[in-house]
Design a protein around this motif. Structure first.
Motif, PDB file in Angstrom:
ATOM      1  N   LEU A 130      -9.239  -4.487  -2.976  1.00 53.44           N
ATOM      2  CA  LEU A 130      -7.841  -4.801  -2.683  1.00 53.44           C
ATOM      3  C   LEU A 130      -7.139  -3.611  -2.044  1.00 53.44           C
ATOM      4  O   LEU A 130      -6.380  -3.750  -1.087  1.00 53.44           O
ATOM      5  CB  LEU A 130      -7.119  -5.214  -3.964  1.00 53.44           C
ATOM      6  N   GLU A 131      -7.445  -2.451  -2.589  1.00 55.21           N
ATOM      7  CA  GLU A 131      -6.802  -1.258  -2.054  1.00 55.21           C
ATOM      8  C   GLU A 131      -7.186  -1.047  -0.597  1.00 55.21           C
ATOM      9  O   GLU A 131      -6.351  -0.734   0.247  1.00 55.21           O
ATOM     10  CB  GLU A 131      -7.218  -0.048  -2.895  1.00 55.21           C
TER      11      GLU A 131
ATOM     12  N   ILE B  50       1.084  -5.373  -9.918  1.00 51.25           N
ATOM     13  CA  ILE B  50       1.766  -5.744  -8.676  1.00 51.25           C
ATOM     14  C   ILE B  50       1.889  -7.250  -8.592  1.00 51.25           C
ATOM     15  O   ILE B  50       2.953  -7.804  -8.349  1.00 51.25           O
ATOM     16  CB  ILE B  50       0.983  -5.208  -7.463  1.00 51.25           C
ATOM     17  N   ARG B  51       0.746  -7.918  -8.800  1.00 51.26           N
ATOM     18  CA  ARG B  51       0.739  -9.347  -8.541  1.00 51.26           C
ATOM     19  C   ARG B  51       1.597 -10.110  -9.520  1.00 51.26           C
ATOM     20  O   ARG B  51       2.248 -11.089  -9.143  1.00 51.26           O
ATOM     21  CB  ARG B  51      -0.694  -9.868  -8.618  1.00 51.26           C
TER      22      ARG B  51
ATOM     23  N   GLU C  17     -10.450  -4.015  -7.563  1.00 55.43           N
ATOM     24  CA  GLU C  17      -9.316  -3.119  -7.332  1.00 55.43           C
ATOM     25  C   GLU C  17      -9.524  -2.307  -6.070  1.00 55.43           C
ATOM     26  O   GLU C  17      -8.626  -2.161  -5.242  1.00 55.43           O
ATOM     27  CB  GLU C  17      -9.146  -2.175  -8.534  1.00 55.43           C
TER      28      GLU C  17
ATOM     29  N   SER D  18      -6.746   3.880 -10.506  1.00 49.34           N
ATOM     30  CA  SER D  18      -5.657   3.154 -11.160  1.00 49.34           C
ATOM     31  C   SER D  18      -5.545   3.595 -12.614  1.00 49.34           C
ATOM     32  O   SER D  18      -6.545   3.790 -13.293  1.00 49.34           O
ATOM     33  CB  SER D  18      -5.921   1.666 -11.076  1.00 49.34           C
TER      34      SER D  18
ATOM     35  N   GLU E 125       2.876   1.424  -3.481  1.00 51.49           N
ATOM     36  CA  GLU E 125       2.194   1.441  -4.767  1.00 51.49           C
ATOM     37  C   GLU E 125       0.976   2.339  -4.793  1.00 51.49           C
ATOM     38  O   GLU E 125       0.677   2.965  -5.786  1.00 51.49           O
ATOM     39  CB  GLU E 125       1.757   0.016  -5.136  1.00 51.49           C
ATOM     40  N   TYR E 126       0.241   2.384  -3.703  1.00 48.94           N
ATOM     41  CA  TYR E 126      -1.040   3.078  -3.748  1.00 48.94           C
ATOM     42  C   TYR E 126      -0.999   4.443  -3.111  1.00 48.94           C
ATOM     43  O   TYR E 126      -1.568   5.394  -3.597  1.00 48.94           O
ATOM     44  CB  TYR E 126      -2.112   2.251  -3.037  1.00 48.94           C
TER      45      TYR E 126
ATOM     46  N   TYR F 215       0.834  -1.208   0.000  1.00 52.41           N
ATOM     47  CA  TYR F 215       0.000   0.000   0.000  1.00 52.41           C
ATOM     48  C   TYR F 215       0.860   1.246   0.000  1.00 52.41           C
ATOM     49  O   TYR F 215       0.641   2.174  -0.777  1.00 52.41           O
ATOM     50  CB  TYR F 215      -0.920   0.008   1.225  1.00 52.41           C
TER      51      TYR F 215
ATOM     52  N   ARG G 145      -3.499  -1.760 -11.735  1.00 53.12           N
ATOM     53  CA  ARG G 145      -2.441  -1.633 -10.749  1.00 53.12           C
ATOM     54  C   ARG G 145      -2.199  -2.956 -10.034  1.00 53.12           C
ATOM     55  O   ARG G 145      -1.069  -3.400  -9.869  1.00 53.12           O
ATOM     56  CB  ARG G 145      -2.804  -0.569  -9.738  1.00 53.12           C
ATOM     57  N   TRP G 146      -3.288  -3.609  -9.612  1.00 49.36           N
ATOM     58  CA  TRP G 146      -3.117  -4.833  -8.875  1.00 49.36           C
ATOM     59  C   TRP G 146      -2.529  -5.929  -9.754  1.00 49.36           C
ATOM     60  O   TRP G 146      -1.709  -6.729  -9.303  1.00 49.36           O
ATOM     61  CB  TRP G 146      -4.456  -5.287  -8.289  1.00 49.36           C
ATOM     62  N   GLN G 147      -2.956  -5.960 -11.025  1.00 48.10           N
ATOM     63  CA  GLN G 147      -2.386  -6.956 -11.909  1.00 48.10           C
ATOM     64  C   GLN G 147      -0.887  -6.759 -12.061  1.00 48.10           C
ATOM     65  O   GLN G 147      -0.107  -7.714 -12.036  1.00 48.10           O
ATOM     66  CB  GLN G 147      -3.073  -6.891 -13.282  1.00 48.10           C
TER      67      GLN G 147
END
Lengths: 367, 270, 327
Positions: free
Chosen positions: C43-44, B168-169, C40, C30, B79-80, B76, B164-166
């Motif tokens: 998850l955040e 990261i993962r 998303e 995103s 990245e976020y 977090y 974003r999550w893709q």
């Protein structure tokens, strides 16, 4: 690439399971080494007397929780160790002190509490309020030993009056040097070591020496762990401390006892050194006292606890001596055994707490 | 300059002396019986198995609690939340927590896990306390690892249409995994050596069985060593030394595992 | 010139678009095509929750300490902590003066700083100014190893080796004393001071050194008159951080320093530190709600405040180092 990353993500989980299974395997392997046979998984009796808590739901096989006096600890430790070869039940022993042990005993957190003094009125009340009935079982005699460093060549004997002047509340911040206790002693700081306020030894010592239970100075090294006291006195030339006889016996080469003179001629004239003989014949006064094990009536209904107590009383005569305390006479152990067999609740001291200079035989016989 | 060199060599020399002294005290006691035995009032029969198993369980559960949350927090923050007020607030918190004495964590564990949540003196309470203790370390080292992944890789993922999550993962996390693993294992190694929080939370000193559940009473290697150190007899001093050797070897093994794992994972990306 | 240490970090990313101050701004959307916006977002939030755990920890610590201290204050007014000079809360003659515990803590921490500061600083100077790079690569991690050893091992060392050795030199030394514990604590802190000071020394730009040489100064004067003063902020930060660590240390003092609270500055007698008191009482597993139980939280609160203040101060010095490397 995706497959590999998924596999890699599973790796920590796999490692975890592998480790967990390894540990459980080890547990069973340990059983085959003779250290501990595998335990029964469900024992309903262990859930009925203890309050249900989150931890209880995860608890495994039967656990006999023992706590209390650090004086009684060596005996309980020896008994638990020997008991392990005859039973699957697990014994844990905490060392919270006699007072701490009673607090947990009277809130049903432990099944058995070791005590180096009888249960006192406030604790009787607490147990009554919680509905806990207790069986009082004397297991040995102890002579509280007042010890000094071997290089201490001046304090070979002390009177009870001198001990009182040294340990009473008024001595706090006032009596700080050896020559303030007896003129002629060195003009050097006195470093005091004694059990903590939860200790039955502390309670009994203050009652016998100062005259009021729980009344003492507060500026000394106090610890519920008698080993710390032994360490402190054995490494400090100016130290003086007191604790149960077994702790002196284990470390006799590093300590020296002080002979106590209670200034009464009827039970032995002059300063008396602590030894099994002087404790048994009653001349080591006022610091001889019985030490106890208390078991709750509810816990005694559990088969493993009953087995443990029976083992305790059966082996006490042998193990007490080995550990360094003074065994009760044979016939007294018989009386104690019968007490447990008929589940006699209540204290032979009438719930009024410690009494200086009484023998257990007389009280048990009077029942 | 000679004085300065002395200043460097003095603590190292003392360290070697300390280790040598401990080893020489321990050598008499270290054998298979010690490793697989149970504590005893006879020093020469005493063993360290419950403490070893207790420590292993604690490390396992501390890992389960601390690593996912720590890595999650690091993700977090890196990245976020970069540059946001929330992130800097959290960062200040983490920096503070890293400097809090371990005994205070023990008090936190005692007040919250043992008493308020009713977990009692259990492996669960101990592991939760240790997890909170090492969380800042896990977060900091995971952030370092995540930061080491070049920005261009992320940009490339976004250019290819990944969320974003893709990104990261699939890309960032696997690349940062060696660093994250190393940091986490080092944090766990530190947790293994912690004594004070466990003393406050209440690991017992007399446990002659292996904990068979999360709620069971337990003991741990540092606690057993502490118990033996407190006993004045010379034989128990030897036990304490042997216990220390076992503890240091365990920590060394964990650290070696970290290095080996990092090596293995790094090879795939070279 | 960017130093290669972790003390000074130069951001390598271009600044992102600053989020607005609304709630939506806290959760920047995103970039690129969202495959599943709900996932998303979830998850955040999940990751944010992980990060907020640290905030919860701080809140938990403050809440637990404050709650028990307030409960304590209902029975014993807090000013008695400061006005009394004896600490005997469990005894017949109750005194709640916290100064003996602070004295014990201060004494051991002070002795440890006396040991750690010279050794650590000189070691840092050696590593930064004199050591050839090869030696530096091995010596630095070796020193870090010292910091990785569990403190219970140091406690064992203090009780079994250091105190008896000191007793041969100082015959009047008690078995439990703050001198042995302080010395061992100092050895444990050396890597902390040396590592952080070395970073600070390394951060001093070479131009300053070159200038000093150009003016004809020798190596030692350059170090002590130019480099060291420039790195003062960083060194102060490291010293304060080490001091905070010394104050919070538990096992070494619990094993070797004693359990007798006394207001003294004599390093030869048993004392008790705040941390040792917490461990001593909680080992007896006191029941919730008693005054005994509350005293450990009160002591913990004082300890927390002290270390918090020192950490904040150290952070301020570090920021000064970062912001103006030329001074």
């Amino acid at each position: 690439m995706m497959l590999r990353s998924r596999a890699r993500a599973r790796l920590p989980a796999l490692l975890g399971w592998a480790l967990l299974s390894l540990l459980t395997c080890k547990k069973h392997a340990a059983g085959t080494l003779g250290a501990e046979p595998s335990a029964p998984l469900d024992t309903p009796s262990s859930l009925t007397d203890a309050p249900a808590s989150l931890a209880d739901r995860f608890r495994g096989a039967a656990v006999i929780a023992v706590d209390g006096s650090s004086t009684v600890f060596p005996i309980s430790e020896a008994v638990a160790e020997e008991f392990r070869s005859t039973s699957a039940a697990r014994v844990t022993i905490g060392v919270s002190g006699t007072g701490g042990g009673f607090k947990k005993f009277c809130s049903a957190e432990v099944a058995i509490s070791g005590a180096s003094r009888p249960i006192k009125p406030s604790e009787v009340l607490a147990c009554e309020r919680a509905g806990i009935e207790y069986i009082e079982l004397p297991v040995a005699y102890d002579g509280i030993s007042v010890v000094v460093h071997p290089a201490n060549d001046w304090a070979a004997h002390m009177t009870v009056a001198e001990l009182r002047a040294l340990w009473r509340p008024q001595a706090q911040a006032n009596v700080q040097r050896w020559n303030q206790v007896r003129s002629g002693w060195p003009d050097a700081e006195i470093h005091l070591f004694g059990p903590g306020v939860d200790s039955g030894t502390y309670d009994y010592f203050t009652l016998a020496v100062v005259g009021t239970e729980h009344a003492s100075r507060g500026d000394f090294t106090s610890s519920e762990d008698d080993n710390v006291l032994v360490q402190g006195v054995s490494r400090d030339r100016l130290a003086l401390g007191f604790f149960g006889y077994a702790y002196y016996g284990e470390n006799a080469a590093q300590l020296r006892t002080v002979a106590i003179d209670d200034e009464r001629d009827d039970n032995g004239k002059g300063p008396i050194s602590v030894s099994p003989e002087t404790v048994t014949n009653g001349s080591y006064n006022p610091l001889s006292r019985p030490i106890f094990v208390y078991v709750s009536l509810a816990a005694a209904a559990r088969p493993e606890v009953e087995a443990f107590i029976q083992f305790y009383l059966r082996e006490a005569a042998r193990l007490v001596g080995e550990v360094g305390y003074i065994a009760l006479p044979e016939q007294v152990y018989d009386l104690v055994w019968r007490r447990f067999a008929r589940r006699a609740v209540g204290s032979i001291f009438g719930g009024s707490g410690s009494r200086v200079g009484v023998t257990v035989e007389s009280l048990l016989g009077a029942e | 300059m000679g004085l300065c060199l002395l200043a460097v060599l003095l603590p190292l020399g003392l360290l070697l002396f300390l280790l040598g002294a401990v080893a020489s005290d321990a050598i008499a006691r270290l054998n298979l019986g010690f490793l697989l035995g149970y504590p005893s009032r006879h020093a020469d029969h005493a063993g360290i198995l419950p403490a070893l198993v207790g420590s292993a369980l604690l490390v396992l559960w501390t890992a389960i609690f601390a690593v996912p949350t720590g890595v999650g927090a690091a993700i977090y923050l890196e990245e976020y939340g970069r540059g946001g007020r929330m992130a800097s607030f959290i960062e200040i918190n983490i920096a503070n927590l890293a400097g809090v004495p371990s005994v205070i964590y023990g008090l936190l564990g005692l007040g919250v896990f043992v008493r308020a949540l009713g977990l009692g003196r259990s492996v669960l309470a101990g592991a939760a306390t240790l997890a909170l203790l090492v969380l800042p370390i896990v977060i900091l080292s995971s952030r370092e690892a995540l930061r080491s992944v070049p920005r261009s890789l992320r940009e490339a993922c976004y250019a290819l249409g990944a969320t974003r999550w893709q990104a990261i993962r699939r890309v960032v996390l696997p690349m940062a995994l060696p660093g994250i693993l190393t940091g986490s294992i080092l944090a766990l190694s530190r947790a293994m050596g912690e004594t004070a929080p466990l003393l406050v939370v209440g690991a017992l000193t007399y446990v002659t069985f292996l904990p068979d559940g999360l709620g069971a009473p337990f003991t741990a290697l540092p606690i057993q060593i502490f118990n033996w150190v407190s006993r004045p007899q010379q034989e128990f001093v030897e036990n304490a030394a042997a216990g220390i050797v076992v503890l240091l070897v365990s920590m060394l093994l964990l650290n070696a595992l970290a290095i080996v794992l990092r090596h293995r994972f790094q090879k795939r990306f070279v | 010139m960017a130093p290669s240490s972790s003390a000074v970090r130069v951001p390598s990313e271009p600044p992102r678009v600053a989020p607005s101050s609304t709630l939506a701004g806290l959760l920047p959307s995103s970039p690129g095509r969202p495959a599943s916006p709900l996932l998303e977002r979830l998850l955040e939030f999940g990751l944010l929750a992980c990060a907020l755990l640290s905030v919860a920890t701080t809140a938990g610590i403050v809440a637990v300490l404050a709650w028990e201290t307030l409960e304590f204050a209902r029975v014993v007014p807090l000013r008695r902590l400061l006005l009394d000079t004896q600490w005997t809360p469990l005894f017949h003659d109750q005194h709640f003066g916290i100064w003996p515990l602070i004295a014990g803590t201060g004494l051991t921490a002070g002795i440890s700083m006396l040991v750690a500061l010279p050794i650590g600083l000189l070691a840092a100077i050696y590593l930064s100014e004199f050591a050839p790079p090869l030696l530096r690569r091995y010596l630095k991690p070796a020193l870090e190893l010292l910091a990785g050893i569990p403190t219970i091992v140091y406690g064992y060392f203090a009780l079994i080796f250091v105190t008896p050795a000191l007793q041969k030199v100082l015959p009047g030394l008690a078995g439990f004393n703050s001198l042995g514990a302080g010395i061992v604590l100092g050895i444990m802190l050396v890597p902390m001071i040396s590592s952080l000071s070395e970073d600070a020394l390394f951060a001093v730009p070479n131009s300053l050194r070159e200038a000093a040489y150009a003016l004809g100064a020798g190596r030692l004067p350059t170090i002590f008159r130019v480099v060291l003063p420039s790195a003062t902020s960083g060194i102060k930060a490291s010293v304060i951080l080490a001091g905070s660590r010394a104050i919070g240390e538990t096992m070494i003092v619990a094993i070797a320093a004693g359990q007798q609270p006394r207001l003294t500055l004599d390093p030869r007698v048993p004392v008790e530190t705040m941390t040792a008191y917490v461990v001593q009482v909680s080992m007896g597993d006191t029941p919730t709600g008693t005054l005994e139980y509350r005293t450990i939280f009160v002591v913990g609160a004082v300890l927390f405040l002290m270390t918090f203040a020192m950490n904040a101060l150290s952070h301020r010095f570090k920021r000064r180092l970062l912001s103006s490397p030329e001074t």
